[in-house]
Motif scaffolding. Structure first.
Motif, PDB file in Angstrom:
ATOM      1  N   TYR A  17      36.589  46.484  33.996  1.00  0.00           N
ATOM      2  CA  TYR A  17      35.628  46.003  34.985  1.00  0.00           C
ATOM      3  C   TYR A  17      34.477  46.995  35.154  1.00  0.00           C
ATOM      4  N   ASN A  20      31.890  46.725  32.558  1.00  0.00           N
ATOM      5  CA  ASN A  20      31.323  45.383  32.487  1.00  0.00           C
ATOM      6  C   ASN A  20      31.831  44.580  31.288  1.00  0.00           C
ATOM      7  N   ASN A  25      38.021  41.657  38.267  1.00  0.00           N
ATOM      8  CA  ASN A  25      39.219  42.470  38.045  1.00  0.00           C
ATOM      9  C   ASN A  25      40.416  41.706  38.619  1.00  0.00           C
ATOM     10  N   ARG A  28      42.925  43.698  40.950  1.00  0.00           N
ATOM     11  CA  ARG A  28      42.394  44.430  42.104  1.00  0.00           C
ATOM     12  C   ARG A  28      43.304  44.339  43.324  1.00  0.00           C
TER      13      ARG A  28
END
Length: 168
Positions: A17, A20, A25, A28
């Protein structure tokens, strides 16, 4: 182990993430739910142990084998998998010792055997000649496995009227 694996997965997705390479994500908000009581040990009283062991009828089918297994587990502090892995040749009747092969951390160790467990071992193995054979056998002379020992344990617990929360 699960926490370490989850941390690695989260680190991977965080890196992807941050560079990029992915739009969101997915790891997360992933958290590992643990039950703190799941590792709590069940401890039996001496009276419960006595009731359990005395409740095994050694004259019933598999009774002598079962009593020998549980006397050995109790007196020598063996794990179920260690007892299941024993061969007849691992017993030193004269010294009342057992050779446990590939126990915890894949280590071999020698453990003492109580007088009571030794007597049951002698009764159970009387007349057996094949020293390479598994010590504890099922109905077809195959090695009795961990699941089989656990099944017998729960059967004898139930027969003795002992209930413990947390036992699976």
């Amino acid at each position: 182990t699960l926490k370490m694996v989850l941390a690695s997965v989260k680190l991977l997705f965080n890196s992807l993430y941050a560079q990029n390479l992915i739009l969101i994500n997915p790891a997360r908000n992933v958290a590992l739910k643990t039950n703190d009581n799941s590792r709590e040990k069940v401890i039996f009283s001496i009276r419960e142990i006595d009731t359990f062991l005395e409740g095994i009828d050694i004259y019933a089918p598999w009774g002598l084998r079962d009593r020998t297994i549980f006397e050995l587990l109790y007196s020598s502090g063996l794990r179920i998998g260690e007892a299941a892995g024993l061969d007849l040749s691992d017993i030193d009747f004269g010294e009342r010792m057992l050779l446990v092969r590939q126990g915890k951390f894949s280590k071999d160790r020698i453990v003492p055997v109580s007088l009571a467990a030794s007597k049951f071992l002698e009764l159970y193995t009387e007349g057996r000649k094949n020293r390479k054979a598994p010590l504890f056998q099922s109905g077809r002379n195959h090695r009795l496995g961990v699941a089989g020992i656990e099944k017998r344990f729960h059967k004898h617990l139930e027969n003795a009227g002992i209930e413990k929360k947390g036992l699976t």
